[in-house]
Write an enzyme that holds these catalytic residues in place. Structure first.
Site, mmCIF file in Angstrom:
data_model
loop_
_atom_site.group_PDB
_atom_site.id
_atom_site.type_symbol
_atom_site.label_atom_id
_atom_site.label_comp_id
_atom_site.label_asym_id
_atom_site.label_seq_id
_atom_site.Cartn_x
_atom_site.Cartn_y
_atom_site.Cartn_z
ATOM 1 N N GLY A 14 0.836 -1.208 0.000
ATOM 2 C CA GLY A 14 0.000 0.000 0.000
ATOM 3 C C GLY A 14 0.864 1.250 0.000
ATOM 4 N N TYR A 155 -12.874 -3.440 12.207
ATOM 5 C CA TYR A 155 -11.536 -2.836 11.997
ATOM 6 C C TYR A 155 -10.668 -3.115 13.223
ATOM 7 C CZ TYR A 155 -8.165 0.955 10.879
ATOM 8 O OH TYR A 155 -7.035 1.692 10.592
ATOM 9 N N SER A 156 -11.224 -2.877 14.418
ATOM 10 C CA SER A 156 -10.451 -3.097 15.650
ATOM 11 C C SER A 156 -10.037 -4.563 15.799
ATOM 12 C CB SER A 156 -11.257 -2.669 16.880
ATOM 13 O OG SER A 156 -11.124 -1.293 17.064
#
Ligand SMILES: NC(=O)c1ccc[n+]([C@@H]2O[C@H](COP(=O)([O-])OP(=O)(O)OC[C@H]3O[C@@H](n4cnc5c(N)ncnc54)[C@H](OP(=O)(O)O)[C@@H]3O)[C@@H](O)[C@H]2O)c1
Length: 249
Positions: A14, A155-156
């Site tokens: 990324g 996400y966490s």
């Protein structure tokens, strides 16, 4: 005391924008050869054409961690290198939803990009580093890998998970001079943040953060560069939270 990245080869996932791009640019300016991934094959082709006109020390790969074929092809390419000195598992996605509305497809995608891809790269690259008796790895987590907030459960889960991967791998690899750490950024001014927060939310947050501003990508890159450098020889298995003090208030 000086950073010395000449003759170092470092892979950044990324690295076409945001934090990853800053890290790639900084390492390149310090003399490293950087292997950079992005998802868009056209963009990667253009970037490679531009890089070939320069020092040829930036090499771009198109890989989409949501597509198994693309990942397998990329892993084959990576395994052709007989030296990779550094790895930054940076690619990440964040789709916000309260748990009651979360989609299984979002769980699968976030897990694939944020956690499975770092696992696959650690698995493929650690043998190369062991062979050479040298490696520096940084996994990018988040403050939401230490605390959380509404709409961030999935996400966490991935970001808490990646630090578990760091700790476990650091135990496996330290004896080979391969050091593995996590960097957990706070709120950084990137596309990801601009997509997930309104301007008002960003202004309010800046007031709460003890340093009174959101992070620039450089604030994060400086720490990543140190962890990847010849100056880091005794720090491993740690989570460095770079958040302007936010998680302490
Ligand atoms: N921004 C923040 O405030 C913040 C805070 C804490 C943690 N982080 C973490 O820091 C990391 C970088 O965040 P950022 O804000 O710089 O993100 P960003 O600007 O959105 O860039 C994300 C990078 O990941 C790549 N990527 C996205 N989906 C991918 C996929 N399916 N397969 C392979 N690569 C993919 C993107 O490639 P393309 O350019 O080709 O799309 C891009 O290079 C992430 O892990 C994020 O969770 C960010």
């Amino acid at each position: 005391m000086q950073f010395d990245f000449r003759n170092k080869i470092i892979l950044i996932t990324g690295g076409t924008r945001g934090i990853g791009k800053q890290v790639a640019d900084d390492l390149y300016s310090l003399g490293a050869t950087v292997l950079i991934t992005g998802t868009n094959p056209k963009e990667v082709k253009t970037l490679n054409e531009a890089a070939e006109k320069g020092s040829k020390k930036k090499i771009y790969f198109a890989v989409d961690f949501l597509k198994p074929e693309s990942v397998n092809q990329f892993l084959k390419e990576v395994k052709k290198y007989n030296r990779i000195d550094g790895l930054v598992n940076n690619a990440g996605i964040n789709r916000l939803n309260p748990i009651q509305n979360a989609q299984v497809s979002d769980w699968d995608d976030m897990l694939n990009v944020n956690l499975t891809s770092p696992f696959l790269l650690l698995n493929a690259i650690s043998p190369i580093m062991i062979q050479n008796g040298y490696g520096r790895i940084v996994n990018i987590s988040s403050i939401f890998g230490v605390i959380s907030k509404e709409k961030r459960s999935v996400y966490s889960a991935t970001k808490f998970g990646i630090h578990g991967l760091t700790v476990g791998c650091s135990n496996d690899l330290a004896r080979y001079n391969v050091l593995v750490n996590t960097v957990s950024p706070g709120f950084v001014l990137t596309d990801l943040t601009k997509k997930n927060l309104t301007k008002t939310e960003m202004a309010t947050l800046s007031e709460i953060i003890p340093i009174k501003r959101m992070a620039e990508t450089k604030d994060i890159s400086n720490v990543v560069v140190f962890l990847l450098s010849n100056l880091n020889h005794y720090l491993t298995g740690q989570n460095i939270v770079v958040d302007g003090g936010y998680t302490n208030v």
